[in-house]
Design an enzyme around this catalytic site. Structure first.
Site, mmCIF file in Angstrom:
data_model
loop_
_atom_site.group_PDB
_atom_site.id
_atom_site.type_symbol
_atom_site.label_atom_id
_atom_site.label_comp_id
_atom_site.label_asym_id
_atom_site.label_seq_id
_atom_site.Cartn_x
_atom_site.Cartn_y
_atom_site.Cartn_z
ATOM 1 N N GLY A 195 0.812 -1.207 0.000
ATOM 2 C CA GLY A 195 0.000 0.000 0.000
ATOM 3 C C GLY A 195 0.847 1.259 0.000
ATOM 4 O O GLY A 195 1.911 1.326 -0.624
ATOM 5 N N SER A 196 0.393 2.249 0.741
ATOM 6 C CA SER A 196 1.026 3.573 0.700
ATOM 7 C C SER A 196 2.462 3.583 1.208
ATOM 8 O O SER A 196 3.209 4.518 0.904
ATOM 9 C CB SER A 196 0.193 4.577 1.491
ATOM 10 O OG SER A 196 -1.043 4.803 0.849
ATOM 11 N N THR A 197 2.855 2.570 1.984
ATOM 12 C CA THR A 197 4.249 2.542 2.443
ATOM 13 C C THR A 197 5.221 2.407 1.278
ATOM 14 O O THR A 197 6.411 2.697 1.428
ATOM 15 C CB THR A 197 4.469 1.379 3.427
ATOM 16 O OG1 THR A 197 4.140 0.139 2.792
ATOM 17 C CG2 THR A 197 3.629 1.552 4.677
#
Length: 371
Positions: A195-197
């Protein structure tokens, strides 16, 4: 507090007490056996794994290594990964006796050899704290020292008692563990959608390739977007908020803007994006005992189209990443662009796993954008 593999033998007084207590129970009996005790129980179960009596099937596989039907074998975790080092060697004596059943002559004698004591870098106070924090949820967490690479925690919840596993679960215990959350599943070795990581990695790859200008802004109206002139049909990349202002790299990281990083992946193109991910170690085994699954950028079919490439830019698509690998990737911004070598044994040497994943200039820039 560090974790040390070791055998634990009860004191003589404890044995005497147990024997006396058991004698009071009609029909009860006991026998003394040597075995491994796991003092941290379920908190470190997936990390340590456990020993069990060797099965007939495994005995056939391991008989050339000197295993016998009464031996034990590491089943999971580091017990399995470090089996050769932890096992040691059995000893024995070959001798003759006379008619009075007395030893007459020793023909051959081999001294037993203990296996190694392996001290890990795991901080059990932190391991316990994270374990308690996850609580009744199903999840995983890892912790690593960002500059020396020492692995400080590897946690998987829910868990089980390796001391029970070592002697064999009862049918009731095994039935209780057959739940949707599966306590026997080691979650920290698996791979997941980051995801956003992953957006930091997309930024780093774009900076290195020269396709991302940190001061250049992207101005998108609304919460959804697709490239002008694309053949995406009704598919659009969406974001949580319409920020109603142009977004540069810093704001994109602060806002966690999916659209910004989708466009950066498209600007890179498949080849540069894939090459940059390989620089971060995608497709390679972590340089640790072989219990961790390998991070991957795509499925077996590769990058199928621009939609998947755009989605990959913000950590979706088909990207799968091991949580420890993700932590290692972030060490680049505090190590002049180098990815630290993970260290699991206390006497292991710190070093660099991936050199110059990004320049120091870009590492400093990303660190500043986060501060």
């Amino acid at each position: 507090m560090k974790y040390l593999f070791r055998f634990i033998l009860p004191q003589a007084s404890e044995i005497d007490w147990a024997e006396e207590e058991l004698r009071q129970i009609p029909g009860a009996s006991y026998k003394e056996v040597d075995g491994r005790e796991y003092p941290y129980g379920e908190v470190a179960a997936h990390l340590t794994g456990y020993l069990r009596d060797i099965t007939a099937e495994k005995l056939e596989e391991y008989k050339d290594k000197g295993y016998g039907p009464n031996d034990k074998l590491g089943q999971t975790g580091l017990e399995r990964a470090y089996e050769d080092r932890l096992r040691g060697e059995s000893g024995g004596t070959l001798y003759t006796k006379n008619a009075d059943d007395e030893i007459e002559e020793t023909i051959l004698e081999t001294e037993p050899e203990d296996g190694e004591d392996i001290t890990l870098t795991i901080n059990m106070d932190l391991q316990q704290e994270i374990f308690d924090e996850i609580g009744d949820d199903a999840g995983t967490a890892t912790a690593i020292h960002p500059t020396n690479g020492q692995v400080l925690a590897l946690v998987s919840q829910p868990s089980y008692d390796p001391n029970l596993a070592a002697v064999g679960f009862t049918s009731r215990q095994r039935e209780d563990m057959e739940t949707e959350d599966n306590p026997l599943l080691n979650r920290f070795v698996q791979t997941y959608s980051p995801g956003s990581t992953f957006k930091l990695l997309t930024a780093a790859i774009g900076l290195e390739a020269g396709t991302l200008d940190p001061s250049e802004t992207l101005d998108v109206q609304g919460k959804s977007w697709q490239p002008e002139g694309s053949d995406w049909g009704g598919y659009e990349v969406t974001r949580v908020h319409d920020y109603e202002e142009p977004v540069d790299l810093r704001k994109a990281l602060v806002y966690s803007d999916n659209i910004y990083f989708a466009e950066q992946a498209l600007n890179l193109g498949e080849d540069a994006f894939s090459s940059g991910a390989e620089d971060f170690g995608f497709g390679e085994e972590l340089p640790l005992p072989a219990i961790f699954h390998t991070s991957s950028l795509t499925g077996d079919e590769g990058m199928r189209n621009d939609i998947q490439l755009a989605d990959s830019g913000y950590g979706q698509g088909e990207i799968l990443m091991n949580p420890l690998h993700l932590g290692l990737a972030y060490t680049t911004i505090v190590n002049q662009g180098n990815m630290i070598q993970p260290v699991l044994e206390l006497d292991g040497e710190s070093g660099i796993w991936k050199e110059a994943v990004m320049s120091q200039e870009h590492a400093d820039l990303l660190q500043a954008r986060f501060s």
